[in-house]
Design a protein around this motif. Sequence first.
Motif, PDB file in Angstrom:
ATOM      1  N   ARG A 119       3.623 -12.195   3.728  1.00 12.40           N
ATOM      2  CA  ARG A 119       2.582 -11.743   3.332  1.00 12.40           C
ATOM      3  C   ARG A 119       2.938 -10.761   2.102  1.00 12.40           C
ATOM      4  O   ARG A 119       3.935 -10.010   2.298  1.00 12.40           O
ATOM      5  CB  ARG A 119       1.677 -11.242   4.541  1.00 12.40           C
ATOM      6  N   SER A 120       1.810 -10.212   1.279  1.00 11.45           N
ATOM      7  CA  SER A 120       1.886  -9.520   0.440  1.00 11.45           C
ATOM      8  C   SER A 120       2.118  -7.955   0.849  1.00 11.45           C
ATOM      9  O   SER A 120       1.537  -7.629   2.095  1.00 11.45           O
ATOM     10  CB  SER A 120       0.523  -9.215  -0.542  1.00 11.45           C
ATOM     11  N   PHE A 121       3.090  -7.386   0.096  1.00 11.04           N
ATOM     12  CA  PHE A 121       3.344  -5.925   0.428  1.00 11.04           C
ATOM     13  C   PHE A 121       3.031  -5.020  -0.452  1.00 11.04           C
ATOM     14  O   PHE A 121       2.310  -4.115  -0.476  1.00 11.04           O
ATOM     15  CB  PHE A 121       4.875  -5.810   1.363  1.00 11.04           C
ATOM     16  N   VAL A 122       3.695  -5.334  -1.597  1.00 10.58           N
ATOM     17  CA  VAL A 122       3.596  -4.425  -2.854  1.00 10.58           C
ATOM     18  C   VAL A 122       3.914  -5.432  -3.802  1.00 10.58           C
ATOM     19  O   VAL A 122       4.542  -6.382  -4.128  1.00 10.58           O
ATOM     20  CB  VAL A 122       4.919  -3.426  -2.799  1.00 10.58           C
ATOM     21  N   GLN A 123       2.815  -5.416  -5.019  1.00 15.32           N
ATOM     22  CA  GLN A 123       2.870  -5.949  -6.062  1.00 15.32           C
ATOM     23  C   GLN A 123       2.830  -5.244  -7.365  1.00 15.32           C
ATOM     24  O   GLN A 123       1.782  -4.446  -7.284  1.00 15.32           O
ATOM     25  CB  GLN A 123       2.001  -7.358  -5.928  1.00 15.32           C
ATOM     26  N   SER A 124       3.525  -5.292  -8.178  1.00 13.02           N
ATOM     27  CA  SER A 124       3.365  -4.645  -9.567  1.00 13.02           C
ATOM     28  C   SER A 124       3.798  -5.525 -10.548  1.00 13.02           C
ATOM     29  O   SER A 124       4.933  -6.149 -10.674  1.00 13.02           O
ATOM     30  CB  SER A 124       4.517  -3.430  -9.667  1.00 13.02           C
ATOM     31  N   SER A 125       3.090  -5.526 -11.647  1.00 15.09           N
ATOM     32  CA  SER A 125       3.249  -6.175 -12.913  1.00 15.09           C
ATOM     33  C   SER A 125       3.159  -5.563 -14.004  1.00 15.09           C
ATOM     34  O   SER A 125       2.174  -4.581 -14.019  1.00 15.09           O
ATOM     35  CB  SER A 125       2.744  -7.659 -12.727  1.00 15.09           C
ATOM     36  N   SER A 126       3.523  -5.843 -15.191  1.00 15.46           N
ATOM     37  CA  SER A 126       3.306  -5.088 -16.315  1.00 15.46           C
ATOM     38  C   SER A 126       2.377  -5.929 -17.157  1.00 15.46           C
ATOM     39  O   SER A 126       2.616  -7.444 -17.191  1.00 15.46           O
ATOM     40  CB  SER A 126       4.717  -5.049 -17.188  1.00 15.46           C
ATOM     41  N   GLN A 127       1.429  -5.675 -17.857  1.00 16.68           N
ATOM     42  CA  GLN A 127       0.623  -6.368 -18.734  1.00 16.68           C
ATOM     43  C   GLN A 127       0.874  -5.921 -20.159  1.00 16.68           C
ATOM     44  O   GLN A 127       0.875  -4.673 -20.370  1.00 16.68           O
ATOM     45  CB  GLN A 127      -1.069  -6.045 -18.300  1.00 16.68           C
TER      46      GLN A 127
END
Length: 130
Positions: A119-127
């Motif tokens: 399951r999702s815990f931490v999500q980080s993405s660059s835009q």
Amino acid sequence: MTQYIDGFVLPVPRNQLERYREVVEKVAEIWKEHGALDYSEYVGDDLSLEGTRSFTDVTNAKKDEAIIFGWVVFESREARDLANERVAADPRMADLINPLTHTTRPIFDAERMVYGGFRSFVQSSSQSAV
């Protein structure tokens, strides 16, 4: 959005990689038909970091085997559970998986595959700026 993923790592004999890819490209389409948002597999390239245990160690990979790392993304765990049921019942999967595991020389050994649902815990993405 809280997504759910199934992740897996497995060794594949290097001389079977192309055959494995051909099957997995079809498998990926079936998963997406049954609810997967994304299906990705990558082949290992840089698998050691001093002080850590490698995927090669975890899968007991031999020198002539490549490590595959993959994941399937779903909208939720419920969507994943439903997709798993549908994929398991899809007759196309039996035809595709048989050559992978039930020939005299299987493409991979499922007992050496490492698998889990997450399951999702931490999500980080660059835009990127437009």
